[in-house]
Design a protein around this motif. Sequence first.
Motif, PDB file in Angstrom:
ATOM      1  N   MET A   6      15.268 -16.724 -24.081  1.00  0.00           N
ATOM      2  CA  MET A   6      15.907 -17.305 -25.265  1.00  0.00           C
ATOM      3  C   MET A   6      15.946 -18.581 -25.139  1.00  0.00           C
ATOM      4  O   MET A   6      16.557 -19.158 -23.968  1.00  0.00           O
ATOM      5  N   ARG A   7      15.745 -19.458 -26.071  1.00  0.00           N
ATOM      6  CA  ARG A   7      15.858 -20.843 -26.042  1.00  0.00           C
ATOM      7  C   ARG A   7      17.566 -20.968 -26.054  1.00  0.00           C
ATOM      8  O   ARG A   7      18.240 -20.431 -26.647  1.00  0.00           O
ATOM      9  N   TRP A   8      17.937 -22.234 -25.427  1.00  0.00           N
ATOM     10  CA  TRP A   8      19.288 -22.298 -25.143  1.00  0.00           C
ATOM     11  C   TRP A   8      20.116 -22.576 -26.401  1.00  0.00           C
ATOM     12  O   TRP A   8      21.340 -22.167 -26.427  1.00  0.00           O
ATOM     13  N   GLN A   9      19.390 -23.137 -27.506  1.00  0.00           N
ATOM     14  CA  GLN A   9      20.089 -23.427 -28.695  1.00  0.00           C
ATOM     15  C   GLN A   9      20.476 -21.999 -29.379  1.00  0.00           C
ATOM     16  O   GLN A   9      21.569 -21.750 -29.820  1.00  0.00           O
ATOM     17  N   MET A  10      19.675 -21.175 -29.252  1.00  0.00           N
ATOM     18  CA  MET A  10      19.933 -19.702 -29.792  1.00  0.00           C
ATOM     19  C   MET A  10      20.933 -19.091 -29.066  1.00  0.00           C
ATOM     20  O   MET A  10      21.840 -18.204 -29.602  1.00  0.00           O
ATOM     21  N   LYS A  11      20.869 -18.989 -27.839  1.00  0.00           N
ATOM     22  CA  LYS A  11      21.943 -18.728 -26.898  1.00  0.00           C
ATOM     23  C   LYS A  11      23.333 -19.159 -27.318  1.00  0.00           C
ATOM     24  O   LYS A  11      24.499 -18.513 -27.401  1.00  0.00           O
ATOM     25  N   CYS A  12      23.262 -20.363 -27.456  1.00  0.00           N
ATOM     26  CA  CYS A  12      24.529 -21.101 -27.703  1.00  0.00           C
ATOM     27  C   CYS A  12      25.137 -20.780 -29.257  1.00  0.00           C
ATOM     28  O   CYS A  12      26.441 -20.419 -29.214  1.00  0.00           O
ATOM     29  N   LEU A  13      24.130 -20.404 -30.007  1.00  0.00           N
ATOM     30  CA  LEU A  13      24.598 -20.200 -31.309  1.00  0.00           C
ATOM     31  C   LEU A  13      25.433 -18.742 -31.255  1.00  0.00           C
ATOM     32  O   LEU A  13      26.429 -18.400 -31.753  1.00  0.00           O
ATOM     33  N   ILE A  14      24.913 -17.766 -30.656  1.00  0.00           N
ATOM     34  CA  ILE A  14      25.134 -16.376 -30.462  1.00  0.00           C
ATOM     35  C   ILE A  14      26.395 -16.432 -29.705  1.00  0.00           C
ATOM     36  O   ILE A  14      27.530 -15.655 -30.207  1.00  0.00           O
ATOM     37  N   ASP A  15      26.544 -17.211 -28.551  1.00  0.00           N
ATOM     38  CA  ASP A  15      27.839 -17.074 -27.983  1.00  0.00           C
ATOM     39  C   ASP A  15      29.002 -17.702 -28.563  1.00  0.00           C
ATOM     40  O   ASP A  15      30.029 -17.323 -28.298  1.00  0.00           O
ATOM     41  N   ASN A  16      28.662 -18.726 -29.559  1.00  0.00           N
ATOM     42  CA  ASN A  16      29.591 -19.595 -30.296  1.00  0.00           C
ATOM     43  C   ASN A  16      29.997 -18.387 -31.429  1.00  0.00           C
ATOM     44  O   ASN A  16      31.546 -18.135 -31.537  1.00  0.00           O
ATOM     45  N   CYS A  17      29.513 -17.516 -32.031  1.00  0.00           N
ATOM     46  CA  CYS A  17      29.897 -16.491 -32.714  1.00  0.00           C
ATOM     47  C   CYS A  17      30.738 -15.462 -32.136  1.00  0.00           C
ATOM     48  O   CYS A  17      31.759 -15.086 -32.636  1.00  0.00           O
ATOM     49  N   LYS A  18      30.291 -15.111 -30.792  1.00  0.00           N
ATOM     50  CA  LYS A  18      31.244 -14.139 -30.009  1.00  0.00           C
ATOM     51  C   LYS A  18      32.540 -14.686 -29.682  1.00  0.00           C
ATOM     52  O   LYS A  18      33.646 -14.079 -29.873  1.00  0.00           O
ATOM     53  N   GLY A  19      32.708 -15.893 -29.546  1.00  0.00           N
ATOM     54  CA  GLY A  19      33.773 -16.574 -29.265  1.00  0.00           C
ATOM     55  C   GLY A  19      34.818 -16.533 -30.461  1.00  0.00           C
ATOM     56  O   GLY A  19      35.943 -16.720 -30.239  1.00  0.00           O
ATOM     57  N   LEU A  20      34.224 -16.342 -31.636  1.00  0.00           N
ATOM     58  CA  LEU A  20      35.426 -16.135 -32.826  1.00  0.00           C
ATOM     59  C   LEU A  20      35.829 -14.875 -32.967  1.00  0.00           C
ATOM     60  O   LEU A  20      36.756 -14.531 -33.935  1.00  0.00           O
ATOM     61  N   VAL A  21      35.302 -13.657 -32.193  1.00  0.00           N
ATOM     62  CA  VAL A  21      35.516 -12.289 -32.438  1.00  0.00           C
ATOM     63  C   VAL A  21      37.106 -12.305 -31.552  1.00  0.00           C
ATOM     64  O   VAL A  21      37.156 -12.644 -30.491  1.00  0.00           O
ATOM     65  N   PRO A  22      38.063 -11.785 -32.232  1.00  0.00           N
ATOM     66  CA  PRO A  22      39.356 -11.531 -31.543  1.00  0.00           C
ATOM     67  C   PRO A  22      39.317 -10.432 -30.706  1.00  0.00           C
ATOM     68  O   PRO A  22      38.389  -9.468 -30.417  1.00  0.00           O
ATOM     69  N   PHE A  23      40.348 -10.407 -29.724  1.00  0.00           N
ATOM     70  CA  PHE A  23      40.624  -9.046 -29.019  1.00  0.00           C
ATOM     71  C   PHE A  23      39.479  -9.178 -27.779  1.00  0.00           C
ATOM     72  O   PHE A  23      38.917  -8.144 -27.625  1.00  0.00           O
ATOM     73  N   GLN A  24      38.933 -10.205 -27.165  1.00  0.00           N
ATOM     74  CA  GLN A  24      38.059  -9.911 -26.299  1.00  0.00           C
ATOM     75  C   GLN A  24      38.197  -9.214 -25.228  1.00  0.00           C
ATOM     76  O   GLN A  24      37.325  -8.426 -24.547  1.00  0.00           O
TER      77      GLN A  24
END
Length: 318
Positions: free
Chosen positions: A1-19
Amino acid sequence: MRWQMKCLIDNCKGLVPFQNTLRTLKRRVIPYRPSLSRGAFAIEEGLIQVQWLRENLGTLEGKKILEIGSGWELLLPMLFSLCRTDRVFLTDLTALLDKYTLAGGLESFRHNRRRILDTLHLDVAEFDERFGAGTEDIESENRFLAKNGMVYLAPCDCRHLPLEDASLDAITSRSVFEHIPRPVIEEILTESYRLLTPGGLVCHFVDNSDHWEHGDKTISRVNFLRFSDRAFRLTYLNSLNYQNRLRHNEYVDMLLKCGFEIVRAERNVDPAALQALKTLPLAPQFLRFPAEDLATMDSYLLARKPVPEWTIRHGTVE
């Protein structure tokens, strides 16, 4: 996976509460599986740390060691425990250890059993007594820690630890400092100075490479040096992906600023990174660094809290 796509996915995960809660639920559905290759590499670096500490402290037997950023698997603390330390204190900003990650760490540790025995000059019985099959109390990681002389302090702030002055012989980390902002590192080093006995050691191994390259080999290990601080901030909206981009000599300077004496400051300069730098458009803040510093992908640092001269003259330090 290209790093930009991985970065986008991880940034979205970071918005999810109760990690933390979600992580626990995930472990119940999808068992934690260690990476044996990453575990072997971590153990190799841990064995180097053991060697350096032994060379400068004489022995680790009876010593008190603290690890900054112990993570999920406790591979290095288990190495220290095998060296018959008195206590190993484990720290993290977030409590990551659970019975599943402990079991994964033990699997990696046992997988590297022969390498560990040969390097530490231990016999099989000593290893198996502590960490052989059947030794884990999988229902209670706390009992396992106590049995092996480990004290789990997480969650905690390594700038302000509940330990007495001059109570530790060594403080270590591996692949941790690159994820911490410079002002916080300086505070951690100041606290380390307080905690160490005179002659005590800090041993920090730092991965200076672009961590996005770990999963995307189409970019170089210095690719992140092209971005301004403002642009690069977009890559760690999920704080788990924060990288400070500090270079080797900046870590050396911080150790000196905080009062430590440098014992060893070794580096791994990557030829491929040097080649990539010839055409990489650097962000302005990196133009002042020599190419060798920018291409240093690994920093191996060992420093000592000085022994006051009067204690040396009166023979009060071993």
